[in-house]
Each structure stands twice: as structure tokens, then as C-alpha cells.
Scaffold this active site. Structure first.
Site, PDB file in Angstrom:
ATOM      1  CG  HIS A 248      -2.065  -0.999   1.064  1.00 49.39           C
ATOM      2  ND1 HIS A 248      -2.919  -1.332   2.087  1.00 49.39           N
ATOM      3  CD2 HIS A 248      -2.483  -1.724  -0.003  1.00 49.39           C
ATOM      4  CE1 HIS A 248      -3.805  -2.233   1.649  1.00 49.39           C
ATOM      5  NE2 HIS A 248      -3.544  -2.486   0.394  1.00 49.39           N
ATOM      6  CG  ASP A 265      -4.351  -0.816  -5.772  1.00 58.70           C
ATOM      7  OD1 ASP A 265      -5.500  -0.428  -6.063  1.00 58.70           O
ATOM      8  OD2 ASP A 265      -4.127  -1.754  -4.978  1.00 58.70           O
ATOM      9  CG  HIS A 355      -2.069  -9.537  -1.702  1.00 59.68           C
ATOM     10  ND1 HIS A 355      -2.973  -9.820  -2.698  1.00 59.68           N
ATOM     11  CD2 HIS A 355      -0.974  -9.021  -2.318  1.00 59.68           C
ATOM     12  CE1 HIS A 355      -2.462  -9.462  -3.861  1.00 59.68           C
ATOM     13  NE2 HIS A 355      -1.237  -8.989  -3.672  1.00 59.68           N
ATOM     14  CG  HIS A 359     -11.120  -6.775  -1.617  1.00 65.53           C
ATOM     15  ND1 HIS A 359     -11.913  -5.741  -2.060  1.00 65.53           N
ATOM     16  CD2 HIS A 359      -9.873  -6.496  -2.086  1.00 65.53           C
ATOM     17  CE1 HIS A 359     -11.166  -4.871  -2.741  1.00 65.53           C
ATOM     18  NE2 HIS A 359      -9.924  -5.308  -2.795  1.00 65.53           N
ATOM     19  CG  HIS A 366     -10.741  -3.879   1.641  1.00 63.93           C
ATOM     20  ND1 HIS A 366      -9.628  -3.690   2.411  1.00 63.93           N
ATOM     21  CD2 HIS A 366     -10.281  -3.906   0.359  1.00 63.93           C
ATOM     22  CE1 HIS A 366      -8.553  -3.583   1.630  1.00 63.93           C
ATOM     23  NE2 HIS A 366      -8.930  -3.713   0.395  1.00 63.93           N
ATOM     24  CE1 TYR A 399       2.743  -6.689  -5.003  1.00 65.63           C
ATOM     25  CE2 TYR A 399       2.121  -8.863  -4.164  1.00 65.63           C
ATOM     26  CZ  TYR A 399       1.774  -7.656  -4.751  1.00 65.63           C
ATOM     27  OH  TYR A 399       0.460  -7.429  -5.083  1.00 65.63           O
TER      28      TYR A 399
HETATM   29  N1  GLY Z   1      -6.609  -1.005  -3.070  1.00 65.69           N
HETATM   30  C1  GLY Z   1      -6.630  -1.896  -1.991  1.00 65.69           C
HETATM   31  C2  GLY Z   1      -6.833  -3.262  -2.453  1.00 65.69           C
HETATM   32  O1  GLY Z   1      -6.553  -3.559  -3.590  1.00 65.69           O
HETATM   33  O2  GLY Z   1      -7.329  -4.085  -1.746  1.00 65.69           O
HETATM   34 MN    MN Z   2      -8.413  -4.583  -4.089  1.00 67.39          MN
HETATM   35 MN    MN Z   3      -6.483  -2.216  -5.219  1.00 68.37          MN
END
Ligand code: GLY
Ligand code: MN
Ligand code: MN
Length: 448
Positions: A248, A265, A355, A359, A366, A399
Site C-alpha cells: 500500500h 492501484d 495477500h 475481496h 473492502h 513481490y
Molecule cells: N486497493 C486496496 C486493495 O486492492 O485491496
Molecule cells: Mn483490491
Molecule cells: Mn487495489
């Protein structure tokens, strides 16, 4: 204002749907405040953003407002909002005022919010059950108010009439409702997705070595606002080179260099709905060999996850499919050793993919909604099945941080590809593909 209307009728329908649900729970009264305005410093506020649940049921965007729903012999929906005040409206803009708000938003009654303390204990009388957002009170003092009103009602009636002795979490039925989007929500979400895709296109085409991350952020914001979105759904991530390995990383002062990738993003919020897109592309317009190798793996993982996103699949199927492709790719490129089964079982891939693959997406980036079958409470419940008109993101990534046991050619490469999907009868519809993901298409775009 954008040209996307929020039909008042759908807010009313949602209230009716919730009231029907309240009846199945034994009736009662629901109290729901909107968000609390927050100071940024001294007398200056952050931009006010309504509470999502409150907006979902009301369509009302002003602060200092409460919604009351009564599931009794006669259903009632009541809004409390600020009274008209010409002097304050001169400074802060127009208010609806209770009378016009009741008419426009189709409430049975609306009252001045200054009358809350007087009217609320009265409204609570006769209801043994109270629904309020127990798991999501934006401010403890609001919850204290509800306690106070119940206490006053109890003292007032001294047992002659029912007062709330059973409290239920309003978030639970609302989260289930919000998980399945209605047609008016899908129209807005498609438009939000399209605006965000166009913002990514603009940023991609503006990219060249020597620019700062914040300059790409400015390109994104330009399109968001120019196209009528109210703002960002979350702070934009613009990550040059090694910064992409920070999941982030906020757009900052780093300079984008020839030979590096940049990861964006970012998504806008339109009429209360989020969008959420990630693209990763070369600063100089040409993917290098190692970048190409990892990008191909992530793209293939996303394709597999998309293929596992349909009403025939459980929530987690897309993640499992993506993890398999990513892990095989890491083995093929020498970033992991051993067999696929071993790597999956021991989770060694998590060093490079830490991750989940998506979601829920909706009013909140989210979004609300359980990922496992109801009832809530235990980790052992099976993942829920996907259903048409659920909306989710599909966002695998890799990553690679520098380490002695990792081939140097891959150091500091961070790649994520993220699209927004609506589950359909047969599969899913990707609503963010106005901005391409194929390397050849990205390179062609950046040449112009
Ligand atoms: N932009 C936050 C995510 O992709 O979850
Ligand atoms: Mn997302
Ligand atoms: Mn995102």
C-alpha cells in the site's frame, strides 16, 4: 454532480426489504446514525463522507442525520436531519431540511435532529427488540446516546410498555443485503469502474522516465473529478520500482526511472460506490525479460482466478487457482525450490505472494459480507458459494525483495494486476478492462 442518478425508489425498496427481515426476527425498531464529521485541524473538517449503511437505506448524504425504522403493526421509516438555517446555509451550502427531505426521499416522517433526545425515548416504547449497528458504531458517543434513550424510555414507562431488552446487530442483515447488488447499484459500479479505467489509461500514457509518483497521481485525480466521481475510493497507490514491493505504498516523491516498473492501484468513488484497479507497466514503455517472465505468471494467475469465478464456485476457488499458478511460476523461474505440492503445503510462496486474491467490492472498497457460510462465528465453516450480482476484485501479484537466495534479475520487481468483476449466471463480467492487461497492448498504448 455526475449524470448517474441514484433512483430514490431503490433506497425505499431496501428499507422495505430490511423491514420485512426485521419482521422475521420478531419485529422491533432499528436506529442508524450516519457518520460523524471529523476535524482535520482547528476548525477545518475532513470532507464529510456518509456512513455506508446509512446511505444504503436512505440516499441521504448530509451529516447529523439518523434513520429510524419501525417494524410494527404499521411499518414506518423516519429521518432525523438538520433543520433549514439560512444563515448557516450561506456558509456551508444548502440543506434539505426535514420537510423537503421526507418528500424527496420518501420517508413517512422527518424531524429536526435537534428533537432526537425528546422523540427517541418515545419512539422506543412498545418495542422489545432494538437493531443498531453494534459492530460498526463510528463513534462511541452515538452508542452512548442509544443507551441513554433506552434508559429514559424504561424509566418513563416503568414496565407498563415494552422497551428494548434485546439488542441485535443491524450490520448483519445489512451486510447480507449489501453483498448482492441490485440493478441500480450495478449501473453505478460499472460507471465507477469505467471512470477508473480511463484514469489508468491517462496515467499510463503520461508515464515517462523522470516523472514523480505524485505526477501520475495527479493524472488519476484529473480523470476522477473531470468525469464526475466525487473523489478516490482509497488513497491512490503509485509505486515506482522497489516501492511496488510495499503493498500500500502511497504516491510519493520517488522518481520513476528508465528500466523500472511502476504499479498503480487506484480507483474512484462515484455516488458512494468504490472501484479498485491495479496495473503494472514499464516506465520506458517496454517490459524487460525478467519483468516479462513474472508479469506473464501473474496474468496467467489472474486468468485462472477469473475462470474460477462463477456461481459454480466457492469464494476461495479463485484464490486457490491463482496460488497454484503463481507457485508453479516461482518454481519454474528458480525463486522457489522443491515440488509444487510441497510449496503449496508449506506456504513458501507467501514470501512472494502474501495477500489474498480479492475481496468484496461495493460501497466500501473492502466491502461488507461474510466470506464463509452463515452463521458467523467459526473459521471451520465452508467458504460461501458465489452468486450472481456479487461484486469482487481479482488481484494476484508477485513481490520480490532482494535476497541472497533469489536470482538478482528479479530483485525489486513488484507486480499486481487487479480487475473488478460482477458474478453472472455463467461466470463473471470484468468491468475494468477498458484499460488493458496484455503486455503487447500496454506497450502499444505507451508508444502513443
Ligand atoms: N486497493 C486496496 C486493495 O486492492 O485491496
Ligand atoms: Mn483490491
Ligand atoms: Mn487495489
Amino acid at each position: 454532480m455526475s449524470n448517474v442518478a441514484s433512483p430514490i425508489q431503490s433506497f425505499k425498496q431496501r428499507r422495505e426489504q430490511l423491514l420485512a427481515r426485521m419482521h422475521t426476527l420478531g419485529g422491533g425498531i432499528a436506529l442508524l446514525p450516519t457518520a460523524v464529521p471529523r476535524y482535520r485541524n482547528r476548525d477545518t473538517h475532513y470532507t464529510f463522507r456518509h456512513d455506508s449503511d446509512f446511505f444504503y437505506l436512505s440516499g441521504f448524504k448530509e451529516s447529523e442525520a439518523w434513520l429510524v425504522l419501525i417494524a410494527g403493526e404499521v411499518n414506518q421509516s423516519i429521518l432525523f436531519c438538520e433543520e433549514k438555517n439560512p444563515e448557516l446555509e450561506l456558509w456551508n451550502g444548502k440543506r434539505w431540511g426535514p420537510q423537503a427531505a421526507a418528500e424527496h426521499f420518501s420517508f413517512d416522517q422527518a424531524y429536526d435532529v435537534a428533537e432526537l433526545d425528546r422523540r427517541m425515548p418515545e419512539l422506543l416504547l412498545g418495542h422489545a427488540q432494538l437493531l443498531t449497528p453494534l459492530s460498526n458504531f463510528s463513534n462511541q458517543s452515538l452508542l452512548n446516546k442509544v443507551h441513554d434513550w433506552v434508559g429514559i424510555a424504561q424509566r418513563k414507562t416503568r414496565g407498563a410498555r415494552a422497551t428494548p431488552i434485546k439488542w441485535l446487530d443491524l450490520c448483519e442483515p445489512l451486510s447480507e443485503m449489501r453483498l448482492i447488488k441490485d440493478p441500480s447499484e450495478l449501473v453505478i459500479m460499472r460507471e465507477a469502474a469505467s471512470i477508473s479505467a480511463r484514469a489508468h489509461l491517462r496515467a499510463m500514457q503520461a508515464t515517462q522516465p523522470g516523472l514523480h509518483e505524485y505526477e501520475l497521481e495527479a493524472e488519476l485525480l484529473h480523470t476522477f473529478r473531470k468525469q464526475g466521481a466525487q473523489g478516490v475510493a482509497y488513497d491512490s497507490i503509485v509505486a515506482a520500482g522497489a516501492n511496488a514491493c510495499v503493498l500500500h505504498h502511497p504516491a510519493g516523491n520517488s522518481v520513476m526511472r528508465d528500466g523500472e516498473l511502476v504499479l498503480i492501484d487506484a480507483g474512484c468513488e462515484l455516488e458512494g460506490y468504490a472501484s479498485d484497479i491495479t496495473r503494472t507497466f514499464p516506465v520506458n514503455g517496454r517490459f524487460s525479460g525478467p519483468q516479462r517472465a513474472l508479469y506473464e505468471i501473474v496474468l496467467k494467475a489472474q486468468q485462472e482466478a477469473v475462470a474460477h469465478t462463477s456461481p459454480k464456485h466457492q469464494w476461495n476457488a479463485g484464490h486457490e487457482a491463482a496460488v497454484k499458478v503463481l507457485t508453479q511460476g516461482l518454481l519454474d523461474e528458480g525463486l522457489l525450490q522443491g515440488s509444487l505440492e510441497q510449496a503449496l503445503e508449506t506456504g513458501t510462496y507467501k514470501r512472494f505472494y502474501m495477500h489474498r486474491t480479492g475481496h468484496w467490492l461495493g460501497m466500501d472498497v473492502h466491502d461488507v459480507g461474510a466470506y464463509r457460510m452463515p452463521p458467523a462465528g467459526s473459521q471451520d465453516r465452508p467458504w460461501r458459494m458465489l452468486q450472481p450480482n456479487m461484486v469482487l476484485t481479482i488481484e494476484p501479484g508477485l513481490y520480490v525483495r532482494p535476497a541472497d537466495d533469489v536470482p538478482e534479475a528479479f530483485w525489486n520487481i513488484g507486480i499486481r494486476i487487479e480487475d473488478d468483476a460482477i458474478v453472472t449466471e455463467q461466470g463473471c463480467a470484468l468491468i475494468t478492462r477498458e484499460v488493458p492487461v496484455e503486455m503487447a497492448e500496454i506497450e502499444a498504448l505507451m508508444r502513443h
